[in-house]
Design a protein around this motif. Structure first.
Motif, PDB file in Angstrom:
ATOM      1  N   VAL A   1       0.820  -1.208   0.000  1.00 38.64           N
ATOM      2  CA  VAL A   1       0.000   0.000   0.000  1.00 38.64           C
ATOM      3  C   VAL A   1       0.859   1.265   0.000  1.00 38.64           C
ATOM      4  O   VAL A   1       0.414   2.305  -0.482  1.00 38.64           O
ATOM      5  N   LYS A   2       2.078   1.195   0.499  1.00 37.58           N
ATOM      6  CA  LYS A   2       2.918   2.392   0.601  1.00 37.58           C
ATOM      7  C   LYS A   2       3.060   3.155  -0.719  1.00 37.58           C
ATOM      8  O   LYS A   2       2.887   4.378  -0.733  1.00 37.58           O
ATOM      9  N   PRO A   3       3.369   2.504  -1.841  1.00 35.50           N
ATOM     10  CA  PRO A   3       3.469   3.282  -3.090  1.00 35.50           C
ATOM     11  C   PRO A   3       2.142   3.938  -3.484  1.00 35.50           C
ATOM     12  O   PRO A   3       2.123   5.081  -3.931  1.00 35.50           O
ATOM     13  N   PHE A   4       1.036   3.220  -3.298  1.00 32.14           N
ATOM     14  CA  PHE A   4      -0.261   3.782  -3.646  1.00 32.14           C
ATOM     15  C   PHE A   4      -0.614   4.953  -2.736  1.00 32.14           C
ATOM     16  O   PHE A   4      -1.178   5.950  -3.177  1.00 32.14           O
ATOM     17  N   ALA A   5      -0.289   4.830  -1.467  1.00 32.19           N
ATOM     18  CA  ALA A   5      -0.562   5.909  -0.522  1.00 32.19           C
ATOM     19  C   ALA A   5       0.258   7.148  -0.878  1.00 32.19           C
ATOM     20  O   ALA A   5      -0.243   8.268  -0.789  1.00 32.19           O
ATOM     21  N   GLY A   6       1.492   6.959  -1.279  1.00 30.90           N
ATOM     22  CA  GLY A   6       2.327   8.089  -1.686  1.00 30.90           C
ATOM     23  C   GLY A   6       1.765   8.778  -2.916  1.00 30.90           C
ATOM     24  O   GLY A   6       1.716  10.014  -2.985  1.00 30.90           O
ATOM     25  N   ASN A   7       1.328   7.991  -3.888  1.00 32.11           N
ATOM     26  CA  ASN A   7       0.730   8.567  -5.101  1.00 32.11           C
ATOM     27  C   ASN A   7      -0.579   9.277  -4.776  1.00 32.11           C
ATOM     28  O   ASN A   7      -0.858  10.345  -5.325  1.00 32.11           O
ATOM     29  N   PHE A   8      -1.373   8.694  -3.907  1.00 34.96           N
ATOM     30  CA  PHE A   8      -2.638   9.307  -3.519  1.00 34.96           C
ATOM     31  C   PHE A   8      -2.391  10.628  -2.802  1.00 34.96           C
ATOM     32  O   PHE A   8      -3.073  11.622  -3.069  1.00 34.96           O
ATOM     33  N   ARG A   9      -1.397  10.665  -1.933  1.00 35.33           N
ATOM     34  CA  ARG A   9      -1.052  11.899  -1.213  1.00 35.33           C
ATOM     35  C   ARG A   9      -0.596  12.982  -2.198  1.00 35.33           C
ATOM     36  O   ARG A   9      -1.005  14.142  -2.095  1.00 35.33           O
ATOM     37  N   THR A  10       0.247  12.609  -3.153  1.00 31.88           N
ATOM     38  CA  THR A  10       0.705  13.562  -4.161  1.00 31.88           C
ATOM     39  C   THR A  10      -0.472  14.101  -4.972  1.00 31.88           C
ATOM     40  O   THR A  10      -0.539  15.294  -5.272  1.00 31.88           O
ATOM     41  N   TRP A  11      -1.397  13.219  -5.314  1.00 28.47           N
ATOM     42  CA  TRP A  11      -2.571  13.618  -6.088  1.00 28.47           C
ATOM     43  C   TRP A  11      -3.428  14.601  -5.294  1.00 28.47           C
ATOM     44  O   TRP A  11      -3.853  15.632  -5.824  1.00 28.47           O
ATOM     45  N   ILE A  12      -3.659  14.318  -4.008  1.00 25.11           N
ATOM     46  CA  ILE A  12      -4.445  15.216  -3.154  1.00 25.11           C
ATOM     47  C   ILE A  12      -3.737  16.563  -3.010  1.00 25.11           C
ATOM     48  O   ILE A  12      -4.368  17.624  -3.098  1.00 25.11           O
ATOM     49  N   GLU A  13      -2.421  16.529  -2.790  1.00 26.40           N
ATOM     50  CA  GLU A  13      -1.669  17.780  -2.665  1.00 26.40           C
ATOM     51  C   GLU A  13      -1.740  18.600  -3.946  1.00 26.40           C
ATOM     52  O   GLU A  13      -1.843  19.824  -3.898  1.00 26.40           O
ATOM     53  N   SER A  14      -1.686  17.924  -5.088  1.00 28.15           N
ATOM     54  CA  SER A  14      -1.761  18.661  -6.356  1.00 28.15           C
ATOM     55  C   SER A  14      -3.137  19.298  -6.536  1.00 28.15           C
ATOM     56  O   SER A  14      -3.248  20.400  -7.069  1.00 28.15           O
ATOM     57  N   ILE A  15      -4.197  18.644  -6.089  1.00 24.65           N
ATOM     58  CA  ILE A  15      -5.549  19.213  -6.186  1.00 24.65           C
ATOM     59  C   ILE A  15      -5.639  20.476  -5.338  1.00 24.65           C
ATOM     60  O   ILE A  15      -6.109  21.520  -5.802  1.00 24.65           O
ATOM     61  N   PHE A  16      -5.172  20.399  -4.088  1.00 23.14           N
ATOM     62  CA  PHE A  16      -5.240  21.572  -3.219  1.00 23.14           C
ATOM     63  C   PHE A  16      -4.317  22.681  -3.713  1.00 23.14           C
ATOM     64  O   PHE A  16      -4.648  23.854  -3.611  1.00 23.14           O
ATOM     65  N   HIS A  17      -3.179  22.317  -4.255  1.00 25.43           N
ATOM     66  CA  HIS A  17      -2.255  23.318  -4.792  1.00 25.43           C
ATOM     67  C   HIS A  17      -2.892  24.020  -5.994  1.00 25.43           C
ATOM     68  O   HIS A  17      -2.800  25.241  -6.133  1.00 25.43           O
ATOM     69  N   TYR A  18      -3.574  23.239  -6.854  1.00 24.87           N
ATOM     70  CA  TYR A  18      -4.240  23.800  -8.026  1.00 24.87           C
ATOM     71  C   TYR A  18      -5.364  24.751  -7.588  1.00 24.87           C
ATOM     72  O   TYR A  18      -5.506  25.844  -8.123  1.00 24.87           O
ATOM     73  N   LYS A  19      -6.146  24.331  -6.582  1.00 30.35           N
ATOM     74  CA  LYS A  19      -7.242  25.177  -6.101  1.00 30.35           C
ATOM     75  C   LYS A  19      -6.696  26.450  -5.483  1.00 30.35           C
ATOM     76  O   LYS A  19      -7.263  27.527  -5.650  1.00 30.35           O
ATOM     77  N   LYS A  20      -5.588  26.372  -4.771  1.00 28.99           N
ATOM     78  CA  LYS A  20      -4.987  27.543  -4.139  1.00 28.99           C
ATOM     79  C   LYS A  20      -4.508  28.528  -5.211  1.00 28.99           C
ATOM     80  O   LYS A  20      -4.717  29.735  -5.092  1.00 28.99           O
ATOM     81  N   GLU A  21      -3.879  27.994  -6.263  1.00 24.99           N
ATOM     82  CA  GLU A  21      -3.420  28.873  -7.351  1.00 24.99           C
ATOM     83  C   GLU A  21      -4.613  29.541  -8.028  1.00 24.99           C
ATOM     84  O   GLU A  21      -4.567  30.713  -8.361  1.00 24.99           O
ATOM     85  N   LYS A  22      -5.691  28.760  -8.209  1.00 27.15           N
ATOM     86  CA  LYS A  22      -6.888  29.296  -8.869  1.00 27.15           C
ATOM     87  C   LYS A  22      -7.500  30.403  -8.007  1.00 27.15           C
ATOM     88  O   LYS A  22      -7.881  31.446  -8.518  1.00 27.15           O
ATOM     89  N   VAL A  23      -7.580  30.200  -6.699  1.00 25.39           N
ATOM     90  CA  VAL A  23      -8.140  31.213  -5.791  1.00 25.39           C
ATOM     91  C   VAL A  23      -7.229  32.439  -5.771  1.00 25.39           C
ATOM     92  O   VAL A  23      -7.722  33.582  -5.801  1.00 25.39           O
ATOM     93  N   ASP A  24      -5.913  32.246  -5.744  1.00 25.47           N
ATOM     94  CA  ASP A  24      -4.987  33.368  -5.741  1.00 25.47           C
ATOM     95  C   ASP A  24      -5.115  34.179  -7.020  1.00 25.47           C
ATOM     96  O   ASP A  24      -5.088  35.420  -6.994  1.00 25.47           O
ATOM     97  N   LYS A  25      -5.268  33.531  -8.169  1.00 25.51           N
ATOM     98  CA  LYS A  25      -5.402  34.265  -9.431  1.00 25.51           C
ATOM     99  C   LYS A  25      -6.708  35.033  -9.478  1.00 25.51           C
ATOM    100  O   LYS A  25      -6.772  36.178  -9.910  1.00 25.51           O
ATOM    101  N   ASN A  26      -7.794  34.438  -9.021  1.00 22.36           N
ATOM    102  CA  ASN A  26      -9.102  35.111  -9.023  1.00 22.36           C
ATOM    103  C   ASN A  26      -9.118  36.240  -7.991  1.00 22.36           C
ATOM    104  O   ASN A  26      -9.749  37.268  -8.205  1.00 22.36           O
ATOM    105  N   GLY A  27      -8.432  36.061  -6.894  1.00 28.67           N
ATOM    106  CA  GLY A  27      -8.394  37.093  -5.848  1.00 28.67           C
ATOM    107  C   GLY A  27      -7.590  38.285  -6.288  1.00 28.67           C
ATOM    108  O   GLY A  27      -7.864  39.423  -5.926  1.00 28.67           O
ATOM    109  N   ASP A  28      -6.539  38.090  -7.096  1.00 26.64           N
ATOM    110  CA  ASP A  28      -5.710  39.187  -7.562  1.00 26.64           C
ATOM    111  C   ASP A  28      -6.440  40.038  -8.602  1.00 26.64           C
ATOM    112  O   ASP A  28      -6.189  41.231  -8.707  1.00 26.64           O
ATOM    113  N   ASP A  29      -7.325  39.403  -9.390  1.00 22.31           N
ATOM    114  CA  ASP A  29      -8.030  40.133 -10.444  1.00 22.31           C
ATOM    115  C   ASP A  29      -9.137  41.038  -9.883  1.00 22.31           C
ATOM    116  O   ASP A  29      -9.451  42.053 -10.439  1.00 22.31           O
ATOM    117  N   GLY A  30      -9.748  40.640  -8.811  1.00 24.58           N
ATOM    118  CA  GLY A  30     -10.948  41.317  -8.322  1.00 24.58           C
ATOM    119  C   GLY A  30     -10.650  42.288  -7.302  1.00 24.58           C
ATOM    120  O   GLY A  30     -11.020  43.318  -7.031  1.00 24.58           O
TER     121      GLY A  30
END
Length: 89
Positions: free
Chosen positions: A60-89
């Protein structure tokens, strides 16, 4: 008479023979106990109740690492999206 080299050549009386007999007896007994201990340790190591979770966790360790990376990338993407929208408005 020809003498042979032997590990028992130091025995020269019944007293030393008895002492050597006891020494060999205790060495054999100790060896048997060590073997019994090793067998017990091996049995505990190969116990299915212990080995299955170990194998599962290693698989399970490799799958858990990949799952963690995937979750982190989702939150990182959402944070970038919020930062870009916040800067425009």
């Amino acid at each position: 008479m020809k003498t042979k080299n032997s590990s028992f050549s130091h025995i020269d009386s019944f007293k030393t023979l008895e002492a050597e007999k006891m020494r060999v007896y205790y060495n054999v007994k100790l060896s048997k106990r060590k073997i019994d201990l090793r067998i017990t340790e091996l049995g505990l190591l190969l116990n299915p109740l212990r080995i299955l979770p170990l194998i599962f966790s290693e698989l399970v360790k490799p799958f858990a690492g990949n799952f963690r990376t995937w979750i982190e990338s989702i939150f990182h993407y959402k944070k970038e999206k919020v930062d870009k929208n916040g800067d425009d408005g």
